[in-house]
Design an enzyme around this catalytic site. Structure first.
Site, PDB file in Angstrom:
ATOM      1  CG  HIS A  88     124.302-100.263 -58.050  1.00  0.00           C
ATOM      2  ND1 HIS A  88     123.829 -99.448 -59.046  1.00  0.00           N
ATOM      3  CD2 HIS A  88     123.413-101.289 -57.942  1.00  0.00           C
ATOM      4  CE1 HIS A  88     122.707 -99.958 -59.539  1.00  0.00           C
ATOM      5  NE2 HIS A  88     122.439-101.068 -58.875  1.00  0.00           N
ATOM      6  CB  CYS A 105     124.286-102.407 -61.446  1.00  0.00           C
ATOM      7  SG  CYS A 105     122.541-102.637 -61.881  1.00  0.00           S
ATOM      8  CG  ASN A 127     119.050 -99.836 -59.907  1.00  0.00           C
ATOM      9  OD1 ASN A 127     119.953 -99.465 -60.662  1.00  0.00           O
ATOM     10  ND2 ASN A 127     118.969-101.088 -59.481  1.00  0.00           N
TER      11      ASN A 127
END
Length: 336
Positions: free
Chosen positions: A261, A114, A291
C-alpha cells in the site's frame, strides 16, 4: 488445509486526467513542494474532475477484462472494494455488473479501508478453491478518497489521490498464503463520518451523546492521528510480511517483489530497513499517485504486468495496512 492459489490473468487501471502537483497546493495552503516531498515522497497525484467512483471502477474493470482476453460473461463473481462508493445502496458491485453487461454472476462489496484489495484477493482465492461454479473472479478497487479530504488541513489533504484498479483471477496450481489482523482498539485513530442517525422521533441529546464516541473531524472530512498511524504502519507492514512468509516456509529475502500500500515513502523505507530488504524489492509509485486507498495495490499490479515485471515463477507479496486498524498480506506465485 492448504487451499489452491490464484492465477492473475488480467489487470487494468484508471487514473483521472487531472494532475495536481505539490506546487498547486501552495496557492491556498502554507506548504511547499519540498515540505510535502521530504515528508511523504509524493510529488503529484491524479484527482477526480467529477468522475464518480463507479465510473472509475468500470473503466479499470473493462481494461482488466480486455487484458485477460476473456468474454465478460465468463466472470462468475465480482468483488468491489471501496471506502468511497457513490451510493449507500445498491452495492457498487451490482452497478459494475450491470454496466459491464455481465449476467448470471454475483457480486459483493467489502469495506476494509486501504487493505481492501488484499482482502478481495484472499476472498476470491477461497471462493475459487471451494466453489465448483466459481472459476473466474473480477476484483475492482475504486476510490474517490479526495472527497473526504479537508483541504484546509495541510497534513492530510496533500496525501491523497483518486484511482481505480482491477484484476481478473482464476484458480492457480501453486499454493498461496495470507495473513490478516485487525486492531480494533485503533479505530479512533482514523475515520470519517457518514450521515448521522436522525428522524422525527429521535432525541437530539441522545444522538449527540453517541456522536461523542468519535468526536473529531469536521462534517464528513476524515480525521487522522498521523503520528500514531505512522507508528502503527511501520510496525504492521514488516510484521505482515514476516507472518505470511512464515506460513509459506520461506524467508522474506526469498520474495521477488513486494507490492505495498502506497501510504508514505518513509513508511516503506522503514519497513524495508526493519526487514533487512533492499528498496528494489518494493514496487513504488507513490511519487506519481499519492495514497489512493484500496486502489493503490491493483494500480501498481497493472503497471507491473504491463511493463513485463511480473515474471513466471516470481513470488509476489501484496501488503496492505490502514484504518481499522487493519493489516493484510497475500503471497502468491506468478503463473502463466
Amino acid at each position: 488445509m492448504q487451499l489452491a492459489g490464484i492465477k492473475l490473468i488480467g489487470t487494468g487501471r484508471y487514473l483521472p486526467q487531472r494532475t495536481v502537483s505539490n506546487e498547486d497546493f501552495t496557492r491556498f495552503l502554507d506548504t511547499s513542494d519540498e515540505w510535502i516531498t521530504t515528508r511523504t515522497g509524493i510529488r503529484q497525484r491524479q484527482i477526480s474532475n467529477g468522475e464518480p467512483t463507479w465510473y472509475m471502477g468500470l473503466k479499470a474493470a473493462e481494461r482488466a477484462i480486455e487484458d485477460a482476453g476473456i468474454d465478460p460473461q465468463e466472470i462468475d463473481m465480482l468483488i468491489s472494494t471501496s471506502v468511497t462508493p457513490d451510493y449507500a445502496f445498491p452495492a457498487q458491485s451490482n452497478l459494475l455488473l450491470e454496466r459491464l453487461g455481465i449476467r448470471g454472476a454475483f457480486g459483493i462489496d467489502i469495506q476494509c479501508a486501504c487493505t481492501g484489495f488484499v482482502f478481495g484477493v484472499d476472498m476470491a482465492r477461497r471462493y475459487l478453491a471451494t466453489q465448483e461454479d466459481v472459476n473466474t473472479v473480477l476484483i475492482v478497487s475504486a476510490e474517490n478518497i479526495t472527497k473526504f479530504a479537508d483541504y484546509a488541513d495541510r497534513s492530510t489533504c496533500v496525501l491523497f489521490g483518486d484511482a481505480a484498479g482491477a484484476a481478473v483471477v482464476q484458480r492457480g496450481e501453486n499454493p498461496a498464503y495470507s495473513f490478516f489482523e485487525t486492531q480494533g482498539e485503533g479505530a479512533e485513530l482514523m475515520y470519517a463520518h457518514l450521515v448521522p442517525p436522525g428522524n422525527p422521533f429521535s432525541d437530539p441529546e441522545q444522538v449527540e451523546r453517541y456522536a461523542e464516541l468519535f468526536p473529531k473531524g469536521e462534517g464528513h472530512y476524515m480525521y487522522m492521528n498521523g503520528s500514531e498511524v505512522y507508528k502503527y504502519a511501520t510496525r504492521a507492514l514488516p510484521d505482515a510480511v514476516e507472518r505470511v512468509c512464515a506460513k509459506a516456509g520461506i524467508a522474506p529475502e526469498e520474495i521477488d517483489l513486494i507490492v505495498p500500500h502506497q501510504a508514505n515513502l518513509r513508511i516503506l523505507q522503514t519497513a524495508a530497513k526493519n526487514l533487512g530488504l533492499p528498496m528494489e524489492k518494493f514496487s513504488i509509485n507513490i511519487d506519481r499517485y499519492g495514497n489512493t486507498s484500496s486502489a493503490c495495490i491493483p494500480v501498481t499490479l497493472s503497471e507491473l504486468r504491463e511493463s513485463g515485471r511480473l515474471r513466471e515463477g516470481d513470488r509476489v507479496l501484496l501488503a496492505g495496512f490502514g484504518a481499522g486498524l487493519i493489516t493484510g498480506a497475500v503471497l502468491f506465485e506468478v503463473e502463466r
